[in-house]
Design a protein around this motif. Structure first.
Motif, PDB file in Angstrom:
ATOM      1  N   VAL A  40       0.832  -1.209   0.000  1.00  0.00           N
ATOM      2  CA  VAL A  40       0.000   0.000   0.000  1.00  0.00           C
ATOM      3  C   VAL A  40       0.867   1.259   0.000  1.00  0.00           C
ATOM      4  CG1 VAL A  40      -1.751   1.297   1.274  1.00  0.00           C
ATOM      5  CG2 VAL A  40      -1.890  -1.194   1.164  1.00  0.00           C
ATOM      6  N   GLY A  41       1.968   1.219   0.730  1.00  0.00           N
ATOM      7  CA  GLY A  41       2.815   2.401   0.832  1.00  0.00           C
ATOM      8  C   GLY A  41       3.864   2.525  -0.250  1.00  0.00           C
ATOM      9  N   GLY A  42       4.229   1.396  -0.903  1.00  0.00           N
ATOM     10  CA  GLY A  42       5.290   1.435  -1.901  1.00  0.00           C
ATOM     11  C   GLY A  42       4.840   1.100  -3.306  1.00  0.00           C
ATOM     12  N   ALA A  43       4.240  -0.084  -3.480  1.00  0.00           N
ATOM     13  CA  ALA A  43       3.856  -0.533  -4.820  1.00  0.00           C
ATOM     14  C   ALA A  43       2.646   0.220  -5.360  1.00  0.00           C
ATOM     15  CB  ALA A  43       3.575  -2.034  -4.802  1.00  0.00           C
ATOM     16  N   ALA A  44       1.645   0.457  -4.524  1.00  0.00           N
ATOM     17  CA  ALA A  44       0.427   1.129  -4.987  1.00  0.00           C
ATOM     18  C   ALA A  44       0.714   2.537  -5.530  1.00  0.00           C
ATOM     19  CB  ALA A  44      -0.615   1.181  -3.877  1.00  0.00           C
ATOM     20  N   PRO A  45       1.502   3.358  -4.842  1.00  0.00           N
ATOM     21  CA  PRO A  45       1.819   4.675  -5.404  1.00  0.00           C
ATOM     22  C   PRO A  45       2.527   4.591  -6.751  1.00  0.00           C
ATOM     23  CG  PRO A  45       2.273   4.662  -3.057  1.00  0.00           C
ATOM     24  CD  PRO A  45       1.989   3.245  -3.439  1.00  0.00           C
ATOM     25  N   LEU A  46       3.409   3.596  -6.914  1.00  0.00           N
ATOM     26  CA  LEU A  46       4.092   3.425  -8.192  1.00  0.00           C
ATOM     27  C   LEU A  46       3.118   2.964  -9.269  1.00  0.00           C
ATOM     28  CD1 LEU A  46       7.416   1.746  -7.024  1.00  0.00           C
ATOM     29  CD2 LEU A  46       7.186   3.980  -8.111  1.00  0.00           C
ATOM     30  N   GLY A  47       2.188   2.066  -8.894  1.00  0.00           N
ATOM     31  CA  GLY A  47       1.174   1.612  -9.835  1.00  0.00           C
ATOM     32  C   GLY A  47       0.290   2.751 -10.298  1.00  0.00           C
ATOM     33  N   ILE A  48       0.024   3.680  -9.400  1.00  0.00           N
ATOM     34  CA  ILE A  48      -0.785   4.863  -9.740  1.00  0.00           C
ATOM     35  C   ILE A  48       0.005   5.803 -10.637  1.00  0.00           C
ATOM     36  CG2 ILE A  48      -1.817   6.957  -8.789  1.00  0.00           C
ATOM     37  CD1 ILE A  48      -2.546   5.261  -6.288  1.00  0.00           C
ATOM     38  N   LEU A  49       1.268   6.066 -10.270  1.00  0.00           N
ATOM     39  CA  LEU A  49       2.079   7.059 -10.974  1.00  0.00           C
ATOM     40  C   LEU A  49       2.460   6.623 -12.383  1.00  0.00           C
ATOM     41  CD1 LEU A  49       3.640   9.747 -10.893  1.00  0.00           C
ATOM     42  CD2 LEU A  49       5.606   8.464 -10.002  1.00  0.00           C
ATOM     43  N   ILE A  50       3.016   5.424 -12.539  1.00  0.00           N
ATOM     44  CA  ILE A  50       3.481   5.002 -13.869  1.00  0.00           C
ATOM     45  C   ILE A  50       2.560   3.960 -14.483  1.00  0.00           C
ATOM     46  CG2 ILE A  50       5.870   5.532 -13.337  1.00  0.00           C
ATOM     47  CD1 ILE A  50       6.416   2.627 -12.861  1.00  0.00           C
ATOM     48  N   GLY A  51       1.453   3.645 -13.783  1.00  0.00           N
ATOM     49  CA  GLY A  51       0.467   2.725 -14.318  1.00  0.00           C
ATOM     50  C   GLY A  51      -0.717   3.466 -14.891  1.00  0.00           C
ATOM     51  N   ASN A  52      -1.884   3.206 -14.297  1.00  0.00           N
ATOM     52  CA  ASN A  52      -3.102   3.805 -14.870  1.00  0.00           C
ATOM     53  C   ASN A  52      -3.799   4.779 -13.930  1.00  0.00           C
ATOM     54  OD1 ASN A  52      -3.695   1.604 -13.219  1.00  0.00           O
ATOM     55  ND2 ASN A  52      -5.629   1.191 -14.251  1.00  0.00           N
ATOM     56  N   GLY A  53      -3.028   5.465 -13.086  1.00  0.00           N
ATOM     57  CA  GLY A  53      -3.560   6.558 -12.283  1.00  0.00           C
ATOM     58  C   GLY A  53      -4.689   6.165 -11.364  1.00  0.00           C
ATOM     59  N   ALA A  54      -5.776   6.923 -11.407  1.00  0.00           N
ATOM     60  CA  ALA A  54      -6.899   6.712 -10.490  1.00  0.00           C
ATOM     61  C   ALA A  54      -7.571   5.363 -10.693  1.00  0.00           C
ATOM     62  CB  ALA A  54      -7.924   7.826 -10.667  1.00  0.00           C
ATOM     63  N   GLY A  55      -7.367   4.722 -11.845  1.00  0.00           N
ATOM     64  CA  GLY A  55      -7.997   3.426 -12.107  1.00  0.00           C
ATOM     65  C   GLY A  55      -7.224   2.243 -11.580  1.00  0.00           C
ATOM     66  N   PHE A  56      -6.088   2.488 -10.912  1.00  0.00           N
ATOM     67  CA  PHE A  56      -5.236   1.397 -10.442  1.00  0.00           C
ATOM     68  C   PHE A  56      -5.928   0.426  -9.482  1.00  0.00           C
ATOM     69  CE2 PHE A  56      -1.981  -0.209  -7.415  1.00  0.00           C
ATOM     70  CZ  PHE A  56      -1.311  -1.044  -8.293  1.00  0.00           C
ATOM     71  N   PRO A  57      -6.765   0.870  -8.537  1.00  0.00           N
ATOM     72  CA  PRO A  57      -7.395  -0.076  -7.607  1.00  0.00           C
ATOM     73  C   PRO A  57      -8.129  -1.227  -8.298  1.00  0.00           C
ATOM     74  CG  PRO A  57      -7.727   2.158  -6.829  1.00  0.00           C
ATOM     75  CD  PRO A  57      -7.110   2.265  -8.193  1.00  0.00           C
ATOM     76  N   THR A  58      -8.699  -0.976  -9.472  1.00  0.00           N
ATOM     77  CA  THR A  58      -9.418  -2.025 -10.187  1.00  0.00           C
ATOM     78  C   THR A  58      -8.490  -3.175 -10.574  1.00  0.00           C
ATOM     79  OG1 THR A  58     -11.022  -0.466 -11.079  1.00  0.00           O
ATOM     80  CG2 THR A  58     -10.790  -2.537 -12.259  1.00  0.00           C
ATOM     81  N   LEU A  59      -7.224  -2.886 -10.807  1.00  0.00           N
ATOM     82  CA  LEU A  59      -6.293  -3.928 -11.225  1.00  0.00           C
ATOM     83  C   LEU A  59      -6.028  -4.929 -10.111  1.00  0.00           C
ATOM     84  CD1 LEU A  59      -3.781  -1.861 -13.382  1.00  0.00           C
ATOM     85  CD2 LEU A  59      -5.836  -3.109 -14.070  1.00  0.00           C
ATOM     86  N   TYR A  60      -6.161  -4.506  -8.863  1.00  0.00           N
ATOM     87  CA  TYR A  60      -6.062  -5.463  -7.754  1.00  0.00           C
ATOM     88  C   TYR A  60      -7.236  -6.434  -7.814  1.00  0.00           C
ATOM     89  CZ  TYR A  60      -2.272  -3.038  -5.305  1.00  0.00           C
ATOM     90  OH  TYR A  60      -1.064  -2.497  -4.951  1.00  0.00           O
ATOM     91  N   ALA A  61      -8.414  -5.909  -8.100  1.00  0.00           N
ATOM     92  CA  ALA A  61      -9.596  -6.760  -8.194  1.00  0.00           C
ATOM     93  C   ALA A  61      -9.479  -7.729  -9.370  1.00  0.00           C
ATOM     94  CB  ALA A  61     -10.854  -5.905  -8.340  1.00  0.00           C
ATOM     95  N   ILE A  62      -8.986  -7.235 -10.511  1.00  0.00           N
ATOM     96  CA  ILE A  62      -8.803  -8.096 -11.676  1.00  0.00           C
ATOM     97  C   ILE A  62      -7.775  -9.188 -11.382  1.00  0.00           C
ATOM     98  CG2 ILE A  62      -7.900  -8.154 -14.046  1.00  0.00           C
ATOM     99  CD1 ILE A  62      -9.103  -5.372 -14.450  1.00  0.00           C
TER     100      ILE A  62
END
Length: 490
Positions: A40-62
């Motif tokens: 939550v503190g390390g990977a999630a911010p990176l997933g948001i920044l260089i991934g798909n931004g605000a839509g990143f939480p959905t990728l955990y569900a997928i």
């Protein structure tokens, strides 16, 4: 030799681990490996920044859905192949001994690289934390080696001790993250609460392939429930339940936590907030839980990483123990301690391995965060996706041949769907792999440079090593080869 000494030697020579771990203890063990607060503190911010931004939480569900489909076949195998070893055992039973050995060495690569990557991260955090408190400025690898030693002590002892330590740390991590989410919900966030992270336009924005890579990486370790079979209470029921519980629990928690992170800054403001991903979690906690919360998160982030490396140490030692029992590693590695009932020799081997790799990274002067952590976490993510995809195929082949389980959903449909999801994920990870190791052009596009090729070569080299070893054992030790699995394949 006294009678007592004779009994001790006999006990330490036992090859079967014992224990009474229940569903909760095993779930704690494998979820701790996922290191919730670190994600939550390390990977999630990176997933948001260089991934798909605000839509990143959905990728955990997928990711959770894909891995849950995989878990259906894995659970079916645990009931019909009553042996520890997970990938090594199941792929061996389904696809033959050579593929089983290839999987064993790939799994060793996966868990070793993810473990040493976290040792780099925790060494880095300890270094900057001690300095910030006015302490001496010591090299990160000295702290990492100290953690390796402490993990080795716990890993040497009975598994129950590790499960209790991991349980306490995990509860504390989950509690502080849930407190943060509750504070965000109560406050409402700067843009109000919404389902924006789950809207297709946001999910497909930016680079969802990169985000998926970070999301799948967060689940590494859940499949290790099968490794603890010999130490589980009523394993035919405990292991499947623990597997499902781990996947569902991790998926729900990460989706909720990352949604809360987005809501804390707003769907339109999260990208700006994530420009400094390393401090996003701490800034969010300071904003919603105050200075005390920030201090607590600082401490728990360190304990989260400690729980992670301890859990992976336990997984690795049991993988080595299973491989030694099958004649793949030296026989002595299969020894079980007379008092602690732990794979103590395997634990020592793993401790020495981790210490040696940390020393090598120090000699090479690798950056603990940008190189040790990022590079080897990328290797582990790709390797685990390939392993799980191969296991899905092995499940289908095994039950098609043996007819031991005629449930179509459990043995064909779910594993097939899981394979498709994992295979697609593996391809996406390869395409975006250079981004994880910093091989990009001037526009930030992935470029396969020397570092990318070298690290990807490891994912090829280790299974090749397994196939080569299988051929050697078959030629030089045919009796040992015949005992690798009970199948006639290979």
């Amino acid at each position: 030799m006294t009678q007592l000494e004779s009994k001790g030697v006999a006990a330490s020579a036992k090859r079967t681990l014992q224990g009474s771990l229940g569903v909760t203890a095993i779930v704690f063990m494998v979820v701790a490996a996922a290191s919730p607060l670190t994600v939550v503190g390390g990977a999630a911010p990176l997933g948001i920044l260089i991934g798909n931004g605000a839509g990143f939480p959905t990728l955990y569900a997928i990711s959770a859905v894909i891995l849950l489909l995989f878990a259906v076949g894995l659970a079916a195998m645990t009931r019909h192949v009553p042996r520890p070893g997970a990938f090594f055992t199941y792929i061996g039973y389904g696809l033959g001994r050579p593929s089983g050995l290839a999987a064993a060495w790939t799994a060793m690569l996966t868990y070793t690289t993810i473990q040493v990557s976290v040792y780099g991260y925790i060494g880095y955090l300890l270094e900057i934390t001690v300095v910030s408190l006015g302490g001496p400025d010591l090299a990160w690898w000295l702290y990492a080696l100290a953690v390796v030693g402490l993990v080795g002590i716990l890993g040497y002892r009975h598994i129950d001790l590790s499960s209790k330590v991991l349980g306490v740390l995990l509860v504390a991590e989950v509690a502080i993250v849930l407190a943060l989410v509750a504070a965000v919900v109560f406050n409402g966030g700067p843009e109000g609460l919404s389902a924006a992270p789950f809207e297709p336009a946001n999910v497909l924005s930016g680079s969802p392939g990169v985000g998926l890579m970070f999301a799948i990486a967060a689940f590494i370790g859940f499949e290790a429930t099968a490794i603890f079979r010999d130490e589980a209470r009523d394993p035919d029921r405990t292991i499947p339940r623990a597997t499902y519980g781990a996947v569902i629990g991790i998926g729900v928690f990460y989706t909720l936590a990352s949604w809360g992170l987005v809501m804390a800054w707003g769907p339109n403001g999260i990208m700006a907030a994530a420009e400094d991903p390393g401090t996003l979690m701490l800034r969010t906690v300071a904003l919603y839980l105050g200075t005390v919360g920030e201090i607590i998160v600082n401490v728990l982030l360190l304990t989260s990483m400690f729980a992670c490396v301890l859990s992976f140490h336990n997984v690795l030692t049991r993988y080595q123990h299973a491989m030694a029992g099958a004649g793949v590693l030296p026989d002595r590695v299969a020894g079980v301690h007379a008092k602690h009932l732990s794979p103590h020799v395997s634990s020592i081997v793993q401790t020495v391995t981790a210490a040696a790799l940390t020393a090598i990274f120090a000699v090479l002067n690798l950056d603990p965060l940008l190189q040790v952590f990022t590079w080897f976490a990328g290797v582990a993510t790709l390797a685990i996706a390939i392993l799980m995809a191969a296991t899905s195929v092995a499940v289908i082949v095994y039950f098609a041949r043996t007819r031991a389980d005629r449930r179509v959903w459990n043995t064909i449909i779910a594993p097939a769907l899981g394979f498709v999801g994992l295979a697609v994920s593996a391809v996406i990870i390869v395409v975006y792999f250079p981004i994880m190791v910093g091989d990009v052009d001037g526009d930030g596009n992935p470029v396969f440079g020397a570092v990318s090729w070298a690290l990807l070569a490891l994912v090829v080299l280790f299974p090749v090593l397994g196939y080569a070893q299988a051929a050697w054992i078959r030629r030089r030790r045919p009796a040992a080869y015949a005992k690798l699995t009970d199948t006639i394949a290979g």
